[in-house]
Every structure is written in structure tokens, then in C-alpha cells.
Design a protein around this motif. Structure first.
Motif, PDB file in Angstrom:
ATOM      1  N   UNK A  79       0.824  -1.202   0.000  1.00 20.81           N
ATOM      2  CA  UNK A  79       0.000   0.000   0.000  1.00 20.81           C
ATOM      3  C   UNK A  79       0.861   1.256   0.000  1.00 20.81           C
ATOM      4  N   UNK A  80       1.867   1.286   0.886  1.00 22.64           N
ATOM      5  CA  UNK A  80       2.723   2.465   1.005  1.00 22.64           C
ATOM      6  C   UNK A  80       3.524   2.681  -0.276  1.00 22.64           C
ATOM      7  N   UNK A  81       4.078   1.606  -0.819  1.00 25.24           N
ATOM      8  CA  UNK A  81       4.891   1.738  -2.037  1.00 25.24           C
ATOM      9  C   UNK A  81       4.054   2.222  -3.217  1.00 25.24           C
ATOM     10  N   UNK A  82       2.814   1.706  -3.293  1.00 26.07           N
ATOM     11  CA  UNK A  82       1.939   2.148  -4.385  1.00 26.07           C
ATOM     12  C   UNK A  82       1.664   3.643  -4.299  1.00 26.07           C
ATOM     13  N   UNK A  83       1.428   4.128  -3.070  1.00 24.77           N
ATOM     14  CA  UNK A  83       1.118   5.539  -2.904  1.00 24.77           C
ATOM     15  C   UNK A  83       2.356   6.435  -3.069  1.00 24.77           C
ATOM     16  N   UNK A  84       3.539   5.827  -2.891  1.00 23.26           N
ATOM     17  CA  UNK A  84       4.773   6.595  -3.043  1.00 23.26           C
ATOM     18  C   UNK A  84       5.322   6.571  -4.468  1.00 23.26           C
ATOM     19  N   UNK A  85       4.785   5.691  -5.313  1.00 29.83           N
ATOM     20  CA  UNK A  85       5.332   5.510  -6.660  1.00 29.83           C
ATOM     21  C   UNK A  85       4.480   6.244  -7.687  1.00 29.83           C
ATOM     22  N   UNK A  86       5.128   7.018  -8.546  1.00 25.36           N
ATOM     23  CA  UNK A  86       4.427   7.740  -9.603  1.00 25.36           C
ATOM     24  C   UNK A  86       4.150   6.803 -10.778  1.00 25.36           C
ATOM     25  N   UNK A  87       2.961   6.882 -11.370  1.00 32.15           N
ATOM     26  CA  UNK A  87       2.681   6.076 -12.569  1.00 32.15           C
ATOM     27  C   UNK A  87       3.664   6.418 -13.684  1.00 32.15           C
ATOM     28  N   UNK A  88       4.097   5.407 -14.388  1.00 31.59           N
ATOM     29  CA  UNK A  88       5.137   5.607 -15.394  1.00 31.59           C
ATOM     30  C   UNK A  88       4.699   6.575 -16.484  1.00 31.59           C
ATOM     31  N   UNK A  89       3.398   6.565 -16.816  1.00 30.90           N
ATOM     32  CA  UNK A  89       2.930   7.432 -17.892  1.00 30.90           C
ATOM     33  C   UNK A  89       2.936   8.906 -17.504  1.00 30.90           C
ATOM     34  N   UNK A  90       3.068   9.168 -16.182  1.00 31.74           N
ATOM     35  CA  UNK A  90       3.100  10.561 -15.720  1.00 31.74           C
ATOM     36  C   UNK A  90       4.509  11.036 -15.388  1.00 31.74           C
ATOM     37  N   UNK A  91       5.503  10.197 -15.659  1.00 30.09           N
ATOM     38  CA  UNK A  91       6.886  10.508 -15.306  1.00 30.09           C
ATOM     39  C   UNK A  91       7.632  11.023 -16.524  1.00 30.09           C
ATOM     40  N   UNK A  92       8.390  12.079 -16.350  1.00 30.12           N
ATOM     41  CA  UNK A  92       9.173  12.658 -17.441  1.00 30.12           C
ATOM     42  C   UNK A  92      10.318  11.701 -17.801  1.00 30.12           C
TER      43      UNK A  92
END
Length: 612
Positions: A79-92
Motif C-alpha cells: 500500500x505504502x509503495x503504491x502511494x509513493x510511486x508515480x505512474x510511469x505514464x506521468x513521469x518525465x
């Protein structure tokens, strides 16, 4: 007979559906949606992710249960890792961070605006395909909207689960959510969301909350959300809010105080009451400062539950700044006027109490004259509230007159009251004050009242010797010479005590003229004559001593003059001797100059050559 359906406990649902809940969380389903799906609260879902489930028969047969603690730890970490990780499609692709201002480059890929511009300036190739492209970029509004929506959903989910996680995990998530929200400031919605995040963060242990309390205070100062402010103030002690209020303005403290005093009142309202009072007291001498402090303490004094505590505080302000606050004493309660009277009668106590309540003396230390005038005004108002013939009214007016004899209202009211009492023929304990009033207003006792006054010795104490002599002359004119002489003797003694011997002697003589049978007057005249004779003798002795001194000075002067004459003669002789010597030297110089002339220089040269 069928039994009623039994509602299943949340614990049973968590045990039965644990793996489904865990898998849904791992796959990115928000906690609030999981909770709604299974009819649970978000706290129960988060707690379930952190528990080890009871083994079901099927799991025991297949052996699918992980070792104790593995699933629970994995569920929370997931749960924590999911909330801390940015979706790849939104990452520069260049910065590898969440994009704030996404733009589409000519290669068709989306980048952070500043990153792609900098990359194209260094090298005109696509960072993704490594093919040559131009420097034209187009804002990707659709992607920006999607990123904003993602941030909002993430922040909402973090807010819903943070209180159920460990402090360390909660801190990680809250800092991420805070960064998301701060990027949207100063939007009003973002500001209020930031306040919610900071409140949750402030509830963490003191060593983890950081500057959350201070930051939250800064947000609330710029927002009029009373609900958020009230929730903040409800943690006043736990968060040590007082330590962070120094940076707030008086207006901010006043607003916090108002919120805290709203029903039901918060415990911190007492601390805020005192803090605001001290702040306003520090500005008492500024324009409007006294009025602001007066309104504050008067409002608190009207609180029935705390009237005693703040009644004294209001009385101190009234005592120190009556002229500045310009309040109508008639509108104040008797309790407030009584408290002010006690402070004005005892300025030292007032200073001590002011320093305790306000942290300063309110200017009471060096305001003696002003305090006397205020005391007279307060006592005058208290006298007006008494019955016209009451002793309290007389006492209040008498004390007011003693405190400030320049107050015309006090003088008029007291004089009228005492004259009524004198005319009624009753005992007149304050005859001395009545005499003072007569002399202050008429410079004498009106003839109408002269015969009715008992003129007791005690009444003459405060009248002064010169006024006593005026009164004695009045009595003498009214053929009350015996009484007149008695008062003149009293005046003579007063003059004598004051060191004015000349005035005392004249008073004794006048008293003796008024009544030759007055033993004190005759003794006074004799003593005055003796004192005068002694004074004359002393003056004669001083004159003789002065003459002797002058004679000695004359002799010294003559001696000095003789010495000066001798020195002058010696100086003249010495000067003549020096002049004779100087003339001799001048003749020798002239003779030498004659030898040095050309006609005489040949013989001088031959003589010199012969010697050689």
C-alpha cells in the motif's frame, strides 16, 4: 422457525476476504473503494492489511499460507509503495519525476517543459528516439489534467489511511501529499487541504512532526476556516501551540481567542485571553492601544464564570488609563468601581498586580497625580449611587476631595451635602473639610455660617496658618475676640513649627491684641520678644565679629601694600642697574665698531702680522 440473519463482524470479513483485499490494494485499487466494496471503513481495511489472517481449511490443505507476518508486512508495504510511486505514464523520461508542466515534443513523446527545452538547446535530438527534431513543443493539457486528478486522488487516499499506518509510513506519505498540495497553492481548496494534511502530520510523535505545527499556524492565519482553526486549537497543549504564536499579529491572536471562546469553549481560551491582554497592554501608550485593551478586558470581566479574575484586570486598566479609554463611569458595575477604588488607594499593590497579570506596570509606577484624579472621579460616581443623606455618600465625596481638590463637581457636591448637615444642626465630623471648601471657594467663611460653626481645634489642622489668621480676623470683626485670639495663637504655633518666626511673632502679637487675657498669646509675645532680643544680641555679636574680621583684613592689606612697596623699590633699583650695564656695553660696541673702520684696519692688520 427461522432465525434472524446475523450481521457479520468486520473481523470475519477481513479474515475471509483478506487475500482479495490484499490483491486489490496491490493492483492499485484505492483503499476507499475497497472499503466501499466490502462494506468496511478505510481504517478497518488498512488495519486488515497489517494483520495476519486466520488460516482457512482450504489454505491449510493447499499450504498457501505464508509464514507468520509476511503477508501482513507485504500488504502494508504494498500500500505504502503504491502511494509513493508515480505512474510511469506521468513521469518525465528525462527527469524521471512526476511532470508538473507536460508538453509534447516533435517526436510525439511528453516531457517536462523545462527539461525538454534544456535538452534541445544542448542537442537537437529526441531524448527518446535519438532522432533529430525541432525545438517546438505543445502543452499537453490532457496529460496535465490526468496528473492533477492523480495527485488529488493520491492525496485523498493518503489522508484516509495515514492515521492507521505506523508513524514512519505515515510521515512518508504525508510529505508526499504535502508536496502535491503545495504545488497548487495559493488555491483556496489547496490551502484547506494542506491544513488537513498538516493536522494529521502534527499528530505524529514530536520527533517526527517537524515544522507541521508552525506551518499549519501559517496556513490558518491566512484562512478564515473556523472549523480548522478550532480543531487546531483543540490540540493547544499537545502541540505546544503557545511556543509558535510569537509570529502572529494581535488580530490573529484575537481571532484565535474568539474561536476558542465559542460554545463550547476550548480549554486554551484562558491562555489566549492572557496572551492577547499582555500584547495589548504592551501597546497601552500607542494610539488606540488603551481602548483596545479596555474592550478586551471589559468583555472578559462580563463573563459570569470568570468575572472575579478579569474584574481586577479591568479595574487595573481603568485605574491606569481612565483618561485614554474615555469610558462612562455610570455604565460600569459597582464591583468594577470597587475594585478600581482599592487599586487607586494602594498604587503599590496595583503595580504588583499589573505586573502579574499584564507583564508590565501599565504606567502605574509614575502616575501619582493622574491616579489621584482618577480616584476622585471613581469615588464621585460611587457617591452618586448612594442615598442623598447616607454616610457612604459623605465619605466618598470627602475622600474624593482629599484626593483631588481641583475637581469642581466633587467640591460642589460635598459642600452642598455638608451645608445641609450643618443647617440641620447635627454633628459635623468633617468641619475641617467644610472650612477648606469655604476658603477654596470664597477665600473666607461666609458670614452666614460663621456663627454656626463650632470651630474645633481638630478642624483647623488642615486649614493652614494663613487661612486661620483670616478666620481669626473674621471672628474679631464679629466680636468673638476670645475665640479669634485662640485661633490666632493656633496659627502662630503653626507658623513657628514651619520655621516662619516673623509670621509667628506677628500672629502672637495680633492674638494678644484680640484678647489680653489669653495666656498663650501673652506668653507667645514674651517669648517672641525674648527671642527677638536674643536675635538682636546674636546680630550684635555677629557685627562685632565682622568688624574684627574687617580690621584684620585691613591690617593684612596694609602689610601687603608695604611689602609691595618694598618690592617695587627693589625692582626699580634693579632696573636702573640693568640700564647702566646696558649703556656700558653699548659704548664698548661702538668703540669696537670704530676699530673696524677702513682707516683703522691697516694698523690692526700690521699688529696682527707682527704677532704671527
Amino acid at each position: 422457525m427461522s432465525s434472524a440473519p446475523v450481521k457479520r463482524k468486520a473481523e470475519d470479513i477481513l479474515d475471509d476476504k483478506f487475500f482479495a483485499i490484499w490483491n486489490m490494494s496491490r493492483d492499485g485499487v484505492p483503499v476507499n473503494k475497497i472499503a466501499a466494496y466490502f462494506g468496511l471503513s478505510t481504517d478497518e481495511v488498512v488495519a486488515g492489511l497489517g494483520k495476519r489472517p486466520r488460516a482457512s481449511p482450504a489454505s491449510q490443505e493447499t499450504g498457501n499460507i505464508s509464514p507468520a507476518g509476511e503477508i501482513s508486512e507485504e500488504g502494508t508495504e504494498s500500500l505504502v509503495n503504491r502511494l509513493l510511486t508515480d505512474p510511469e505514464e506521468f513521469v518525465c523520461p528525462i527527469l524521471h519525476t512526476l511532470m508538473e508542466h507536460p508538453v509534447v515534443a516533435e517526436d510525439g513523446f511528453t516531457y517536462e517543459h523545462s527539461a525538454i527545452l534544456e535538452a534541445l538547446q544542448r542537442r537537437g535530438f529526441s531524448p527518446t528516439t535519438n532522432t533529430p527534431i525541432g525545438n517546438k513543443v505543445i502543452p499537453n493539457q490532457l496529460q496535465k489534467t490526468a496528473i492533477t486528478s492523480y495527485k488529488e486522488k493520491t492525496v485523498q487516499e493518503i489522508l484516509s489511511v495515514a492515521s492507521s499506518l505506523t508513524s514512519a509510513h505515515a510521515l512518508q506519505l504525508l510529505e508526499r501529499a504535502e508536496a502535491f498540495v503545495r504545488s497548487s497553492l495559493p488555491c483556496r481548496t489547496a490551502r484547506r487541504q494542506l491544513a488537513r494534511l498538516l493536522q494529521v502530520k502534527a499528530n505524529l510523535p514530536a520527533d517526527l512532526r517537524g515544522t507541521a505545527v508552525k506551518d499549519l499556524l501559517g496556513v490558518l492565519v491566512n484562512d478564515s476556516d473556523d472549523d480548522a482553526t478550532r480543531e487546531f486549537l483543540s490540540n493547544f497543549e499537545d502541540w505546544d501551540v503557545m511556543a509558535h504564536l510569537d509570529s502572529c499579529s494581535d488580530q490573529d491572536i484575537a481571532r484565535f481567542q474568539e474561536v476558542a471562546r465559542a460554545s463550547p469553549m476550548l480549554l486554551c481560551h484562558e491562555s489566549l485571553d492572557k496572551l492577547l491582554a499582555r500584547r495589548l497592554a504592551a501597546k497601552l501608550q500607542h494610539e488606540g492601544g488603551a481602548a483596545s485593551l479596555w474592550l478586551h478586558v471589559q468583555k472578559l470581566a462580563s463573563d459570569e464564570d470568570r468575572s472575579d479574575q478579569w474584574m481586577n484586570a479591568a479595574a487595573l486598566v481603568l485605574s491606569a488609563a481612565h483618561e485614554k479609554i474615555k469610558c462612562n463611569l455610570a455604565d460600569l458595575s459597582e464591583d468594577l468601581l470597587t475594585a478600581a477604588t482599592e487599586f487607586l488607594r494602594d498604587p503599590a499593590r496595583a503595580v504588583t498586580e499589573a505586573e502579574r497579570v499584564y507583564g508590565c506596570d501599565l504606567g502605574l509606577k509614575h502616575a501619582t497625580g493622574r491616579l489621584s484624579a482618577t480616584l476622585a472621579a471613581v469615588l464621585l460616581e460611587r457617591a452618586r449611587r448612594c442615598d442623598s443623606a447616607s454616610q457612604d455618600r459623605e465619605d466618598f465625596l470627602a475622600e474624593a476631595w482629599t484626593s483631588d481638590s481641583s475637581n469642581h463637581e466633587v467640591r460642589g457636591g460635598l459642600l452642598k451635602l455638608l451645608l445641609i448637615k450643618l443647617e440641620a444642626g447635627g454633628p459635623l465630623e468633617k468641619e475641617g473639610i467644610l472650612l477648606e471648601l469655604f476658603f477654596a471657594q470664597h477665600r473666607r467663611v461666609p458670614d452666614r455660617w460663621l456663627s454656626t460653626l463650632p470651630l474645633a481645634d481638630a478642624s483647623l489642622q488642615t486649614l493652614g496658618p494663613r487661612n486661620c489668621m483670616t478666620l481669626a480676623e473674621q471672628l474679631a470683626e464679629a466680636s468673638r475676640r476670645v475665640h479669634a485670639a485662640k485661633i490666632a495663637v493656633f496659627a502662630a504655633k503653626a507658623f513657628d513649627d514651619a520655621g516662619d518666626k516673623d509670621a509667628a511673632q506677628k500672629a502672637y502679637i495680633r492674638a494678644y491684641d484680640m484678647d489680653r487675657t489669653n495666656q498663650d498669646a501673652s506668653h507667645g509675645v514674651v517669648e517672641s520678644c525674648c527671642a527677638t532680643r536674643e536675635t538682636c544680641l546674636n546680630l550684635q555679636r555677629e557685627i562685632v565679629a565682622m568688624r574684627n574680621g574687617l580690621e584684620e583684613e585691613r591690617k593684612k592689606r596694609e602689610s601687603f601694600e608695604t611689602t609691595n612697596q618694598e618690592l617695587r623699590l627693589k625692582l626699580e633699583a634693579k632696573q636702573q642697574e640693568h640700564e647702566s650695564t646696558l649703556a656700558s656695553y653699548q659704548k664698548r660696541i661702538e668703540r669696537l665698531e670704530g676699530f673696524m673702520k677702513p682707516q683703522n684696519s691697516k694698523g690692526f692688520s700690521k699688529g696682527l702680522a707682527f704677532r704671527v
